[in-house]
Design an enzyme around this catalytic site. Structure first.
Site, PDB file in Angstrom:
ATOM      1  N   CYS A   2       0.901  -1.259   0.040  1.00  0.00           N
ATOM      2  CA  CYS A   2       0.004  -0.233   0.110  1.00  0.00           C
ATOM      3  C   CYS A   2       0.809   1.452  -0.008  1.00  0.00           C
ATOM      4  O   CYS A   2       2.110   1.135   0.420  1.00  0.00           O
ATOM      5  CB  CYS A   2      -0.890   0.215   1.024  1.00  0.00           C
ATOM      6  SG  CYS A   2      -1.578  -1.426   1.338  1.00  0.00           S
ATOM      7  N   TRP A  75      -3.756  -1.879  -1.131  1.00  0.00           N
ATOM      8  CA  TRP A  75      -3.865  -3.224  -1.927  1.00  0.00           C
ATOM      9  C   TRP A  75      -4.277  -4.202  -0.685  1.00  0.00           C
ATOM     10  O   TRP A  75      -3.460  -4.416   0.150  1.00  0.00           O
ATOM     11  CB  TRP A  75      -2.413  -3.569  -2.302  1.00  0.00           C
ATOM     12  CG  TRP A  75      -2.385  -4.739  -3.296  1.00  0.00           C
ATOM     13  CD1 TRP A  75      -2.528  -4.821  -4.741  1.00  0.00           C
ATOM     14  CD2 TRP A  75      -1.949  -6.144  -2.738  1.00  0.00           C
ATOM     15  NE1 TRP A  75      -2.246  -6.178  -5.024  1.00  0.00           N
ATOM     16  CE2 TRP A  75      -2.049  -6.885  -3.990  1.00  0.00           C
ATOM     17  CE3 TRP A  75      -1.975  -6.873  -1.822  1.00  0.00           C
ATOM     18  CZ2 TRP A  75      -1.792  -8.217  -3.992  1.00  0.00           C
ATOM     19  CZ3 TRP A  75      -1.412  -8.033  -1.561  1.00  0.00           C
ATOM     20  CH2 TRP A  75      -1.804  -8.964  -2.684  1.00  0.00           C
ATOM     21  N   ASN A 100       0.753  -0.251   6.363  1.00  0.00           N
ATOM     22  CA  ASN A 100       1.163  -0.758   5.174  1.00  0.00           C
ATOM     23  C   ASN A 100       1.577  -2.174   5.849  1.00  0.00           C
ATOM     24  O   ASN A 100       2.658  -2.003   6.560  1.00  0.00           O
ATOM     25  CB  ASN A 100       2.084  -0.157   4.400  1.00  0.00           C
ATOM     26  CG  ASN A 100       2.704  -0.968   3.173  1.00  0.00           C
ATOM     27  OD1 ASN A 100       2.255  -2.114   2.820  1.00  0.00           O
ATOM     28  ND2 ASN A 100       3.717  -0.515   2.709  1.00  0.00           N
ATOM     29  N   GLY A 101       1.332  -3.368   5.503  1.00  0.00           N
ATOM     30  CA  GLY A 101       1.934  -4.660   6.102  1.00  0.00           C
ATOM     31  C   GLY A 101       0.679  -5.651   6.635  1.00  0.00           C
ATOM     32  O   GLY A 101      -0.186  -5.295   5.990  1.00  0.00           O
ATOM     33  N   GLU A 490       1.095 -11.092 -16.843  1.00  0.00           N
ATOM     34  CA  GLU A 490       0.792 -10.164 -15.893  1.00  0.00           C
ATOM     35  C   GLU A 490      -0.325  -8.818 -16.452  1.00  0.00           C
ATOM     36  O   GLU A 490      -0.930  -8.312 -15.820  1.00  0.00           O
ATOM     37  CB  GLU A 490       1.925  -9.382 -15.717  1.00  0.00           C
ATOM     38  CG  GLU A 490       2.995  -9.805 -14.579  1.00  0.00           C
ATOM     39  CD  GLU A 490       4.265  -8.881 -14.301  1.00  0.00           C
ATOM     40  OE1 GLU A 490       4.518  -8.895 -13.237  1.00  0.00           O
ATOM     41  OE2 GLU A 490       4.993  -8.724 -15.155  1.00  0.00           O
ATOM     42  N   HIS A 506       8.258 -33.928 -22.630  1.00  0.00           N
ATOM     43  CA  HIS A 506       8.003 -34.367 -21.331  1.00  0.00           C
ATOM     44  C   HIS A 506       6.504 -33.814 -20.603  1.00  0.00           C
ATOM     45  O   HIS A 506       6.277 -33.739 -19.590  1.00  0.00           O
ATOM     46  CB  HIS A 506       9.139 -33.974 -20.344  1.00  0.00           C
ATOM     47  CG  HIS A 506      10.315 -34.548 -20.792  1.00  0.00           C
ATOM     48  ND1 HIS A 506      10.817 -35.818 -20.630  1.00  0.00           N
ATOM     49  CD2 HIS A 506      11.309 -34.006 -21.473  1.00  0.00           C
ATOM     50  CE1 HIS A 506      11.857 -36.229 -21.135  1.00  0.00           C
ATOM     51  NE2 HIS A 506      12.193 -35.187 -21.662  1.00  0.00           N
TER      52      HIS A 506
END
Ligand code: F1P
Length: 610
Positions: A2, A75, A100-101, A490, A506
């Site tokens: 964040c 986020w 943040n965290g 992405e 394979h």
């Protein structure tokens, strides 16, 4: 992941906070919020889901007022993307918090807080920070000491800023595992998770260390270390360009950053290498002596940076004759590994703040490596500060979430490291010459390769309706195929997998049909003939191929194969050169698909939580 911005000033700080959030938005972008406090005690909190612009649109002359404030772009980790879960969070009309965290023991803290009568109104771990600080205010003389007591209860990672509605003159900030930088102004001071946010208001920064708690007022910044002792932290004058966050003529940051590669690689090489060899001391004052005794290299990184490490392994073993392991940081940090004698630990990271990479470094520092080197793009970042040696990639600010110029400068750095270690380890004169000549020609070759843009833009049309794709490469082009696949998934959300082409039989061959484009990265080296056989195996099963090949490789386009000629280059720099068309391909596919190129869904630029 964040973004955090805060300010204590005399003027209204709302514009400073919003501009800071916009400059940090690439880090996390599912919701945003701001809390503002005026000298007369008026408090405003505005939060919105979506981009920072949605928050800016909700700010009015009435609610957008305050000389002290904290702001956040989110986020989501705990709790869905809702306005109610957006920061700032607060406790009983008193304590506001941005964070943040992850507070890992938040369930435990929450149970205790509910017991004490606090009402939990969000699904977030962050709300427990606000209530915990609030619950400690009575027994502590100040907000500062309440926060110092509160952080002792938190497990996990946090960069947090705390504001008390009863006192607009200060904010308290605390750092453990998530970066925070204090910006020093004239009669006003700021806080952010990244200096980028504050460049419009100051260039003087103080980076907090692990465990620091600081009190910020308009005129003073007082920092306390993890033991509660007052400490001085160095003030650094930033040389990051103020307009680094400007897209210029380009439609997206990613496109700008792709096109910047010739100049940033030139920058990364300047003063560090010439036609005779590398400049002494480029890895640090005593590094030359140390590198002379290296016998093994352990590389640790995540994402795109991991692919740079994978490529470097081929170079270090082939040219510099030292054994090399490369591992994803999140794996390395949670398993027991054996440290080889005379091992150098190398971490790679664009941001220098990736939680797993940082944790792996800290773990390795206690495991008997002779030294640690970080190859990093952000000066003052945690990896740079905590490693024994740091080599800056000098790519400039990278804003697009999908890494481009950071990757090619990381590879450039690894060629220099290969020279530095190889010099003492039997690097042959022939290989040395190829690497040096390759590096000298690199910026111009990158420019030439970017001329492929128009052809690739047209080619991208053929991918837009595809759901899956396969990338193939051999040798040091295998990690480049991995990076190409990562870029495509992405930003265009097309499922993309990379395989070493020898692995085709394979398993992945079972997937081949005309709905599955196969992208082949074909170097012109001793593996070419082997790769050609793999190409035939795909053709025989009706696969459609896109082959990026040296013009001398003698691949010819036909109904089932499109050949894109890549400029001829020295073997040593081929992985860097072949990266460019793959970046362009994913960019133009994403453009056609209309995805959010710079801020792809669910991702964030700096992964500061594990
Ligand atoms: C690692 C990384 C990037 C990726 C994205 C998320 O970051 O995986 O490669 O582009 O931004 O994080 P770093 O350690 O290189 O900063």
């Amino acid at each position: 992941m964040c973004g955090i911005v805060g300010a204590v000033a005399e003027r209204n700080v709302v514009e400073i906070l919003l501009e800071g959030l916009k400059r940090l938005e690439y880090r996390g972008y599912d919701s945003a919020g701001v809390a503002l406090l005026s000298a007369d005690g008026t408090y405003n909190r505005v939060r919105r889901t979506g981009k920072v612009q949605a928050l800016a649109d909700a700010i009015t002359p009435e609610n957008g007022v305050g000389s002290t404030g904290i702001a956040h772009t989110r986020w989501a980790t705990h709790g869905g993307v809702t306005e109610n879960n957006a920061h700032p969070h607060y406790s009983t009309n008193r304590i506001s918090v941005v964070h943040n965290g992850i507070i890992e023991n938040f369930q435990e803290l929450r149970a205790d807080l509910v017991h004490k009568g606090y009402e939990i109104s969000t699904d977030t771990d962050t709300e427990t920070i606000a209530h915990t600080v609030h619950s400690l205010l009575d027994e502590h003389a100040s907000l500062l000491s309440a926060v110092q007591a509160a952080v002792k209860k938190f497990e996990g990672a946090y960069g947090t800023v705390i504001m008390d509605q009863h006192d607009p003159s200060r904010v308290i900030v605390a750092r453990s595992g998530s970066p925070l930088v204090i910006g020093l102004g004239l009669g006003e001071n700021f806080i952010a998770s990244d200096q980028m946010a504050l460049l419009p208001v100051t260039r003087r920064f103080m980076f907090l260390e692990e465990g620091d708690v600081a009190e910020i007022t308009r005129r003073e910044v007082t920092v306390f270390d993890k033991n509660g002792q007052p400490v001085e932290r160095e003030i650094i004058e930033s040389n990051v360009e103020h307009d680094a966050g400007d897209k210029g003529q380009y439609r997206h940051y990613m496109l700008k950053e792709i096109h910047e590669q010739p100049s940033v690689v030139r920058n990364a090489l300047a003063g560090r290498v010439n036609a005779e060899g590398i400049t002494k001391g480029i890895f640090g004052e005593n590094a030359d002596e140390l590198l002379a005794s290296v016998k093994h290299v352990q590389i640790i990184a995540c994402g795109t940076s991991y692919h740079a490490g994978m490529t470097a392994r081929y170079w270090l073993e082939q040219y510099a004759n030292v054994s090399c392991n490369v591992e994803i940081a999140s794996e390395f940090r949670y398993r027991k590994s054996v440290v080889h004698p005379n091992s150098l630990l190398v971490t790679i990271s664009q941001s220098g703040e990736t939680a797993d990479t940082l944790a792996a470094l800290r773990l390795a520092q206690e495991s008997g490596y002779m030294s640690s080197l970080t190859i990093c793009n952000v000066a003052g970042s945690s990896l740079v500060r905590e490693s024994d040696m740091a080599f800056m990639t000098k790519a400039g600010a990278e804003i697009g979430v999908a890494s481009t110029k950071a990757f090619t400068t990381q590879l450039t750095a690894f060629l220099l490291l290969t020279l530095a270690i190889g010099e003492h380890n039997g690097l042959s004169a022939e290989d040395k010459e190829d690497i040096l000549a390759g590096l000298q020609s690199l910026p111009a070759k990158l420019e030439e390769t970017l001329l492929l843009t128009d052809g690739i833009e047209a080619l991208a049309e053929e991918f837009a309706d595809k759901h899956h794709s396969l990338f193939l490469g051999r040798g040091e082009q295998y990690p480049i195929a991995m990076e190409g696949a990562l870029k495509l998934k992405e930003i265009s959300y097309i499922h993309a997998e990379a395989y070493a082409s020898g692995e085709l039989k394979h398993g992945p061959l079972a997937l081949i049909d005309d709905e599955m484009p196969v992208i082949v990265v074909a170097p012109n080296n001793e593996l070419l003939e082997k790769l050609k056989s793999n190409v035939e195996e795909v053709r025989a099963r009706g696969g459609i191929m896109y082959v990026f090949a040296d013009k001398d490789a003698q691949f010819a386009s036909d109904d089932t194969m499109r050949v894109i000629s890549v400029p001829h280059c020295h073997a040593s720099i081929a992985p860097i050169i072949y990266t460019i068309p793959l970046q362009l391909l994913s960019y133009y596919v994403a453009l056609i698909k209309g995805t959010d190129v710079d801020q792809p869904r669910n991702l964030a630029k700096s992964v500061t939580v594990e």
